[in-house]
Design an enzyme around this catalytic site. Structure first.
Site, PDB file in Angstrom:
ATOM      1  N   ASP A  93       2.579 -60.667   2.473  1.00  0.00           N
ATOM      2  CA  ASP A  93       1.225 -60.394   1.981  1.00  0.00           C
ATOM      3  C   ASP A  93       0.822 -61.267   0.795  1.00  0.00           C
ATOM      4  OD1 ASP A  93       0.338 -58.600   3.839  1.00  0.00           O
ATOM      5  OD2 ASP A  93       1.103 -56.846   2.783  1.00  0.00           O
ATOM      6  N   ASP A 156      -0.975 -57.598  10.673  1.00  0.00           N
ATOM      7  CA  ASP A 156      -1.703 -57.867   9.428  1.00  0.00           C
ATOM      8  C   ASP A 156      -1.519 -59.321   8.964  1.00  0.00           C
ATOM      9  OD1 ASP A 156      -0.486 -55.377   9.910  1.00  0.00           O
ATOM     10  OD2 ASP A 156      -1.061 -54.601   7.949  1.00  0.00           O
TER      11      ASP A 156
END
Ligand code: GLY
Length: 377
Positions: A93, A156
């Site tokens: 991330d 994601d």
């Protein structure tokens, strides 16, 4: 949406974000519950880039120095975790964290530290690539059960790929692009199903690269359709097409987009998962709507005029719904912009709350409707 409606929402947004900037102080916000007060997470947490990112977009759109002043310090704050954090704090991330801080700071101001920090984060992300399985490892072992996540990739990550594409352009070193494209091809092969729905987690054998199984993750189950995962895929594949020119990624983005739009309920605010046994009383996820709307606007930009209208109007419909049903416009003390977001329903965490990434992508999408031309994702 008529230009006057866009202007009106944008004015409301500028005053809302100005009020947030007053109240937020040094918080790194992630979630606001019914009290309307944002929490503050440690800055290694994956959402730490979104609040500064909102400030940078507002600065770019208004030229008001206050937004730049409040956004300035965040890349240096996050950089500490690249060098000093214990292993296990940062993971794939870094795209969500460093694109809306270091990279946008560099794009808007030419700041050399922003560039250096962005490239360091891109190298960190590239280092998570498993060349045998052709995927970027998602989390670290402390995230879920120990020793289970070495071979896990998650949908994601599709949007984090923009960090690698940016680094490839910035350094003229195609290795970053090769890694991002190879991961995106794995998304086409193992995550996006023929009907346009997607898996959240795919587990591979980290030694041989073989597919083991798909897992439900933050969705209802392995074969369900977590709406925010759909949105990450839609937007991420649209971007991958923008950076590579490879049509298979645009086709995939469209397939996911059509599925997403077909699953929207009458009021246009997505359920947290599109495939639960009985949708009626299930919570919504406004953040999925905001991310998908911003991604649909990318597809609209990447397609020719007849087709483009379809994606543009779908995006505008979602944004109008979020504005009407989820906005905190009549709650001046509320620190967030959108209500009705859901973080992790199976984990019973952050259900029907406000989430900073929902706010970020709503602001980003509305800025695009106002003509914002810079892109970080
Ligand atoms: N990337 C984590 C989430 O969407 O909840």
């Amino acid at each position: 949406m008529k230009p006057q409606e866009v202007d009106k929402i944008w004015e409301q947004l500028v005053s809302k974000v100005s009020a947030m900037a007053e109240r937020m102080q040094d918080k790194s916000p992630h979630r606001a519950d019914k009290s309307g007060v944002y929490d503050s997470m440690p800055t290694w947490w994956w959402t730490s880039g979104f609040w500064p990112g909102m400030l940078w977009i507002l600065f770019d759109m208004t030229n008001e120095p206050v937004f730049k002043e409040k956004a300035w310090k965040w890349d240096a704050e996050l950089e500490n975790w690249l060098h000093e954090g214990e292993l296990g704090q940062l993971h794939h991330d870094v795209g969500f964290q460093f694109l809306p801080t270091a990279v946008i700071k560099y794009i808007l101001t030419g700041d050399r530290d922003g560039k250096r920090i962005g490239l360091t984060a891109a190298n960190f992300m590239a280092g998570r690539y498993n060349p045998v399985g052709k995927f970027i490892r998602a989390w670290n072992d402390d995230t879920w059960e120990k020793d289970k996540t070495t071979g896990w990739a998650i949908i994601d990550c599709s949007l984090n790929l923009s960090l690698l594409f940016w680094a490839a352009n910035e350094t003229s070193d195609p290795r970053f692009k090769h890694i991002a494209t190879a991961h995106a091809d794995t998304v086409l092969q193992h995550f996006i199903r023929p009907d346009g729905s997607v898996n959240h987690i795919v587990s591979f054998d980290a030694e041989t690269g073989e597919f083991i199984e798909s897992l439900g993750g933050q969705g209802f189950g392995p074969h369900s359709s977590w709406s925010r995962g759909q949105a990450w895929a839609l937007y991420g594949m649209a971007n991958t097409y923008r950076y590579t020119g490879e049509k298979r990624f645009l086709d995939a983005a469209k397939r996911v987009a059509h599925y997403f739009v077909a699953c929207l309920p009458e009021d246009g605010v997505p359920y947290w998962d599109f495939r639960t046994p009985d949708l009626v009383d299930e919570p919504r996820d406004s953040s999925a709507g905001a991310i998908a709307a911003s991604g649909l606007l990318e597809i609209a930009q990447l397609t020719d005029s007849a087709e483009s209208r379809l994606y543009q109007s779908a995006a505008e419909r979602i944004l109008a719904s979020l504005t009407q049903h989820c906005g905190t416009w009549d709650m001046p003390e509320h620190e967030a912009i959108l209500l009705n977001a859901t973080g992790h329903k199976p984990g019973n965490a952050n259900v029907d709350v406000s989430l900073i990434y929902g706010d970020y992508y709503y602001v980003e999408a509305m800025a695009k409707l106002k003509g914002w031309s810079h892109r970080i994702f």
